[in-house]
Design a protein around this motif. Structure first.
Motif, PDB file in Angstrom:
ATOM      1  N   TYR A 189       0.839  -1.196   0.000  1.00 57.17           N
ATOM      2  CA  TYR A 189       0.000   0.000   0.000  1.00 57.17           C
ATOM      3  C   TYR A 189       0.874   1.246   0.000  1.00 57.17           C
ATOM      4  N   ALA A 190       0.545   2.211  -0.874  1.00 58.38           N
ATOM      5  CA  ALA A 190       1.299   3.459  -0.963  1.00 58.38           C
ATOM      6  C   ALA A 190       0.330   4.612  -1.161  1.00 58.38           C
ATOM      7  N   ALA A 191       0.548   5.691  -0.417  1.00 59.30           N
ATOM      8  CA  ALA A 191      -0.339   6.851  -0.508  1.00 59.30           C
ATOM      9  C   ALA A 191      -0.376   7.431  -1.914  1.00 59.30           C
ATOM     10  N   ALA A 192       0.746   7.328  -2.629  1.00 62.11           N
ATOM     11  CA  ALA A 192       0.837   7.938  -3.951  1.00 62.11           C
ATOM     12  C   ALA A 192       0.097   7.154  -5.033  1.00 62.11           C
ATOM     13  N   SER A 193      -0.273   5.909  -4.736  1.00 59.41           N
ATOM     14  CA  SER A 193      -0.871   5.096  -5.795  1.00 59.41           C
ATOM     15  C   SER A 193      -2.130   4.347  -5.390  1.00 59.41           C
ATOM     16  N   ASN A 194      -2.578   4.519  -4.145  1.00 61.87           N
ATOM     17  CA  ASN A 194      -3.754   3.781  -3.684  1.00 61.87           C
ATOM     18  C   ASN A 194      -4.762   4.674  -2.987  1.00 61.87           C
ATOM     19  N   VAL A 195      -5.998   4.179  -2.935  1.00 60.67           N
ATOM     20  CA  VAL A 195      -7.073   4.790  -2.169  1.00 60.67           C
ATOM     21  C   VAL A 195      -7.520   3.771  -1.131  1.00 60.67           C
ATOM     22  N   CYS A 196      -7.722   4.225   0.092  1.00 58.49           N
ATOM     23  CA  CYS A 196      -8.132   3.378   1.209  1.00 58.49           C
ATOM     24  C   CYS A 196      -9.582   3.703   1.544  1.00 58.49           C
ATOM     25  N   ALA A 197     -10.488   2.741   1.363  1.00 61.70           N
ATOM     26  CA  ALA A 197     -11.909   3.044   1.546  1.00 61.70           C
ATOM     27  C   ALA A 197     -12.682   1.829   2.018  1.00 61.70           C
ATOM     28  N   GLY A 198     -13.805   2.080   2.695  1.00 63.64           N
ATOM     29  CA  GLY A 198     -14.664   1.001   3.160  1.00 63.64           C
ATOM     30  C   GLY A 198     -14.769   0.983   4.665  1.00 63.64           C
ATOM     31  N   ASN A 199     -15.705   0.174   5.166  1.00 61.99           N
ATOM     32  CA  ASN A 199     -15.860   0.054   6.607  1.00 61.99           C
ATOM     33  C   ASN A 199     -16.439  -1.317   6.941  1.00 61.99           C
ATOM     34  N   GLY A 200     -17.002  -1.469   8.112  1.00 56.72           N
ATOM     35  CA  GLY A 200     -17.519  -2.761   8.518  1.00 56.72           C
ATOM     36  C   GLY A 200     -18.869  -3.111   7.950  1.00 56.72           C
ATOM     37  N   SER A 201     -19.420  -2.255   7.091  1.00 54.37           N
ATOM     38  CA  SER A 201     -20.740  -2.559   6.528  1.00 54.37           C
ATOM     39  C   SER A 201     -20.806  -2.464   5.016  1.00 54.37           C
ATOM     40  N   THR A 202     -19.893  -1.750   4.377  1.00 52.96           N
ATOM     41  CA  THR A 202     -19.902  -1.651   2.919  1.00 52.96           C
ATOM     42  C   THR A 202     -18.491  -1.823   2.375  1.00 52.96           C
ATOM     43  N   ASP A 203     -18.389  -2.553   1.254  1.00 53.52           N
ATOM     44  CA  ASP A 203     -17.075  -2.832   0.673  1.00 53.52           C
ATOM     45  C   ASP A 203     -17.266  -3.542  -0.656  1.00 53.52           C
ATOM     46  N   ALA A 204     -16.200  -3.604  -1.443  1.00 61.05           N
ATOM     47  CA  ALA A 204     -16.159  -4.435  -2.641  1.00 61.05           C
ATOM     48  C   ALA A 204     -15.437  -5.726  -2.292  1.00 61.05           C
ATOM     49  N   CYS A 205     -15.537  -6.735  -3.191  1.00 61.23           N
ATOM     50  CA  CYS A 205     -14.799  -7.972  -2.943  1.00 61.23           C
ATOM     51  C   CYS A 205     -14.626  -8.759  -4.240  1.00 61.23           C
ATOM     52  N   GLN A 206     -14.422 -10.084  -4.146  1.00 58.73           N
ATOM     53  CA  GLN A 206     -14.136 -10.898  -5.319  1.00 58.73           C
ATOM     54  C   GLN A 206     -15.214 -10.745  -6.392  1.00 58.73           C
ATOM     55  N   GLY A 207     -14.753 -10.692  -7.635  1.00 55.48           N
ATOM     56  CA  GLY A 207     -15.651 -10.469  -8.758  1.00 55.48           C
ATOM     57  C   GLY A 207     -15.760  -9.006  -9.116  1.00 55.48           C
ATOM     58  N   ASP A 208     -15.258  -8.112  -8.247  1.00 55.03           N
ATOM     59  CA  ASP A 208     -15.362  -6.673  -8.482  1.00 55.03           C
ATOM     60  C   ASP A 208     -14.052  -6.040  -8.942  1.00 55.03           C
ATOM     61  N   SER A 209     -12.967  -6.814  -9.001  1.00 57.43           N
ATOM     62  CA  SER A 209     -11.671  -6.275  -9.412  1.00 57.43           C
ATOM     63  C   SER A 209     -11.781  -5.503 -10.721  1.00 57.43           C
ATOM     64  N   GLY A 210     -11.144  -4.346 -10.749  1.00 59.04           N
ATOM     65  CA  GLY A 210     -11.138  -3.534 -11.964  1.00 59.04           C
ATOM     66  C   GLY A 210     -12.351  -2.651 -12.114  1.00 59.04           C
ATOM     67  N   GLY A 211     -13.341  -2.843 -11.249  1.00 60.86           N
ATOM     68  CA  GLY A 211     -14.557  -2.047 -11.328  1.00 60.86           C
ATOM     69  C   GLY A 211     -14.363  -0.633 -10.809  1.00 60.86           C
ATOM     70  N   PRO A 212     -15.323   0.253 -11.095  1.00 61.80           N
ATOM     71  CA  PRO A 212     -15.155   1.677 -10.797  1.00 61.80           C
ATOM     72  C   PRO A 212     -15.444   2.085  -9.360  1.00 61.80           C
ATOM     73  N   LEU A 213     -14.598   2.981  -8.863  1.00 58.49           N
ATOM     74  CA  LEU A 213     -14.830   3.711  -7.621  1.00 58.49           C
ATOM     75  C   LEU A 213     -14.980   5.171  -8.039  1.00 58.49           C
ATOM     76  N   VAL A 214     -16.145   5.727  -7.782  1.00 63.56           N
ATOM     77  CA  VAL A 214     -16.523   7.012  -8.384  1.00 63.56           C
ATOM     78  C   VAL A 214     -16.705   8.095  -7.327  1.00 63.56           C
TER      79      VAL A 214
END
Length: 253
Positions: A189-214
């Motif tokens: 993980y690197a601040a310059a190339s990643n976004v850190c998002a999600g919590n204990g109730s909402t998140d993406a997972c398998q099957g969603d790779s490459g999908g959009p975060l808007v």
């Protein structure tokens, strides 16, 4: 760490050996329509364990170009396809389908640190007339406290129909939340190339790779990796667009 592509015949696609088995769904999502996210694309593969062929998510950047995750590109180009405009993947009467004629993988993609997790697919049959999404070019757009929206067709763990377009609101936690996690730092993980998002109730997972975060109608990042799903101690990790926006734009001109 688990890359968020579809699980193949029960085999986990792991970033590092020894990670535990993780759940496989967009957590806490709601149904989304293709009209609100026409640029959201399904990347299929003939070797998928899913009857619908679901493999990964993607984003339409040009009529003939789909952005997805580099870690999804593990099979021959002839086995991949793309679907646009089909909310329910079991409904073959809707949407547009194309084969893939070419795969470009970001030259800086590295499986050791998982950075530059981007691939661009060239469609054999362009999806002409479909609205496109703009790339976020401002690195300051990734900031703690804003609410982001992730889209995908992954499993739902009974929170909704499978293989159907879902969306979930996820909080941007800021880079410090992931940098404080030793496992995440060890996995690149690197601040310059990643976004850190999600919590204990909402998140993406398998099957969603490459999908959009808007964010505000622009593509802030794409789904990349994480440990578990909707685990408050392990946020979702996304590949940030702004640092590579010009490189990606050159591939779709």
């Amino acid at each position: 760490m688990l890359k968020r592509a579809v699980v193949l015949a029960g085999v986990l696609l792991l970033v590092t050996a020894g990670s535990s088995a993780d759940k496989q769904f967009i957590v806490g999502g709601t149904l989304a329509s293709v009209s609100e996210a026409p640029w959201a694309v399904v990347v299929t593969n003939t070797q998928s364990s899913r009857p619908t062929g679901l493999w990964c998510g993607g984003v339409l950047l040009a009529p003939d170009k789909v952005l997805t995750a580099a870690h999804c590109m593990t099979k021959p180009v002839s086995t991949y396809g793309a679907i646009q405009g089909r909310a329910n993947l079991s409904d073959n009467s809707t949407g547009r389908v194309s084969g893939i004629s070419k795969i470009w993988i970001h030259p800086g993609y590295n499986t050791k640190n998982n950075r530059n997790d981007f691939a661009i697919l060239t469609l054999a049959k362009p999806f002409a007339g479909v609205p496109l999404i703009a790339l976020e070019t401002n690195p300051n757009a990734d900031r703690r406290g804003v609410t982001l929206t992730v889209y995908g067709w992954g499993d739902t763990a009974d929170t909704g129909p499978d293989d159907t377009l879902q969306k979930a609101a996820v909080p941007d936690l800021g880079d410090d939340a992931c940098l404080a996690n030793k496992e995440y730092v060890a996995n690149g993980y690197a601040a310059a190339s990643n976004v850190c998002a999600g919590n204990g109730s909402t998140d993406a997972c398998q099957g969603d790779s490459g999908g959009p975060l808007v964010l505000n109608g622009r593509l802030l990042a794409t789904v990349s990796w994480g440990k578990g799903c909707a685990d408050a101690d392990f946020p979702g990790v996304y590949a940030e667009i702004a640092p590579v926006a010009e490189t990606l734009a050159q591939q779709v001109r």
